[in-house]
Enzyme design. Structure first.
Site, PDB file in Angstrom:
ATOM      1  N   SER A 291      39.990   9.927 -14.682  1.00  0.00           N
ATOM      2  CA  SER A 291      41.394   9.673 -15.011  1.00  0.00           C
ATOM      3  C   SER A 291      42.344  10.488 -14.145  1.00  0.00           C
ATOM      4  O   SER A 291      43.406   9.995 -13.737  1.00  0.00           O
ATOM      5  CB  SER A 291      41.649   9.980 -16.490  1.00  0.00           C
ATOM      6  OG  SER A 291      40.836   9.180 -17.317  1.00  0.00           O
TER       7      SER A 291
ATOM      8  N   HIS B 104      45.326  14.185 -16.610  1.00  0.00           N
ATOM      9  CA  HIS B 104      46.205  13.116 -16.139  1.00  0.00           C
ATOM     10  C   HIS B 104      47.421  13.703 -15.420  1.00  0.00           C
ATOM     11  O   HIS B 104      47.786  13.262 -14.327  1.00  0.00           O
ATOM     12  CB  HIS B 104      46.689  12.262 -17.311  1.00  0.00           C
ATOM     13  CG  HIS B 104      45.592  11.556 -18.029  1.00  0.00           C
ATOM     14  ND1 HIS B 104      45.788  10.843 -19.198  1.00  0.00           N
ATOM     15  CD2 HIS B 104      44.264  11.453 -17.770  1.00  0.00           C
ATOM     16  CE1 HIS B 104      44.649  10.325 -19.604  1.00  0.00           C
ATOM     17  NE2 HIS B 104      43.705  10.688 -18.755  1.00  0.00           N
TER      18      HIS B 104
END
Length: 393
Positions: free
Chosen positions: A199, A251
């Protein structure tokens, strides 16, 4: 996103000496020549990354071998592990590739112990044991089928488009460095968690798309529409990160790294320079144009300085065992917002144990759950660790 300059037509109405031919000349006018100012690349690296991630997940499930590990724990610790062996999902169909019990891993994947063995990110193993390779290996590992499907679909949708435009070298570099940036921020804030997944690298690609739009602003049509669309997509993806069990710091770290890397790696020559460069010999195109605009060079220098300083500071803090969450009372809301439906209490994979004869009591520090086991082989540390990870999941 549409751009000016992807396909441009250069009218040629000149003879070899560079003089225009009269329109009533006898020689036919040569057809317009079409050219592409920017090279288009064949995307092979992104599919290769997808294949590597999927292959490593299959290898992780092979190593995990839920039935065998549960049976080994049963041999060391009474009948408690036998119930765990029976809980391996799809054991009859998948054999050693069976998933961990749903209560332990709802994403249909391996145990935390196996992920750690394969190179998952855990702050203590980096700060204390100096296993720095985990900052890279963790971005190739996934916690389950649901996890890898979501990430690989995103990688194909985003990565192939970028690789076509900028090539495998720049996109591969951006992907890996953004993934390390995400791992670094995660290690500083999520010190008690085990973290895996691509991610951070994927958010790096999203961040680079934003900076690429900014630094190459002059070659875009519908600039504000493209910017608004991209900002909405990024905001939605970051908002998903406030759900529990999602490492939003990875993230954020990947996005920031990719954003600044985009100014360095995805800079385009200005269109007037490209048009001038591709003009036929003898055709004057006015004053010579610089390859890059001044604002592009300024953004590149600023981004490069921020990147270098940021990574150096992050590595130094991590080496010293710095816990960023203790220094920021509100930062935990960036990764999870508690509601009446879920808790954001960070899990800890450490247990307090007490032994009385053949009876072992384990209490997970984070969840407070306690289980009692009958010990056949108290010296089997791997079995005890396996039970602790299962208890804290």
């Amino acid at each position: 996103m549409p751009r000016r300059g992807e396909t441009a037509v250069v009218p040629i109405d000149a003879d070899g000496a560079g003089h225009r031919r009269p329109k009533n000349g006898h020689r036919p006018r040569p057809p317009a020549q079409e050219f592409r100012p920017f090279r288009r690349w064949f995307p092979f690296l992104v599919p290769l990354f997808v294949a590597a991630n999927v292959g490593l997940f299959v290898l992780t499930m092979y190593v995990n071998d839920c039935p065998a590990h549960a049976a080994a724990a049963d041999a060391a610790i009474g009948g408690a592990a036998q119930a765990q062996a029976q809980g391996c999902l799809l054991q009859q169909d998948l054999g050693r590739f069976a998933f961990q019990p749903y209560r332990e891993n709802p994403l249909l994947g391996p145990s935390s112990a196996t992920l750690l063995e394969m190179g998952a990110l855990e702050t203590s193993k980096i700060a204390k044991d100096h296993e720095w390779y985990r900052l890279i290996t963790c971005i190739w590992l996934h916690a389950g089928v649901v996890h890898i499907l979501a990430n690989m679909l995103s990688l194909l949708l985003i990565g192939i488009r970028l690789e076509k435009e900028f090539g495998f070298l720049r996109i591969g570099t951006l992907y890996v460095i953004s993934g390390v940036g995400g791992s670094l921020l995660s290690a500083l804030f999520m010190v008690s968690n085990i973290s895996v997944g691509a991610s951070g690298a994927l958010f790096g690609l999203l961040g680079s798309m934003l900076s690429e739009l900014i630094t190459n602003w002059t070659i875009y049509e519908n600039k504000f529409a493209a910017l608004l669309t991209l900002v909405i997509i990024i905001a939605i993806n970051l908002a998903v990160g406030i759900l529990p069990h999602v490492d939003n710091f990875a993230h954020i770290g990947g996005f920031i790294s990719g954003f600044f890397l985009g100014f360095v790696l995805l800079i385009r020559p200005q269109f007037q320079y490209i048009n001038q460069k591709n003009s036929p010999l003898g055709v004057s195109s006015g004053t010579a144009k610089c390859k890059y605009k001044i604002y592009q060079i300024i953004l590149l220098v600023i981004a490069l300085v921020i990147l270098i300083c940021g990574f150096i500071i992050g590595f130094v803090l991590l080496m010293k065992g710095f816990n960023a969450s203790e220094q920021c009372s509100w930062c935990h809301y960036l990764s999870c917002v508690p509601t009446s439906k879920w808790s954001c209490k960070a899990p800890s994979n450490y247990c307090v144990s007490s032994q009385l004869g053949e009876q072992l009591n384990l209490t997970c520090q984070s969840t407070g759950k306690t289980e009692t086991y009958v010990i056949n082989n108290p010296a089997n540390a791997e079995a005890l660790k396996h039970l602790c990870l299962g208890l804290c999941s």
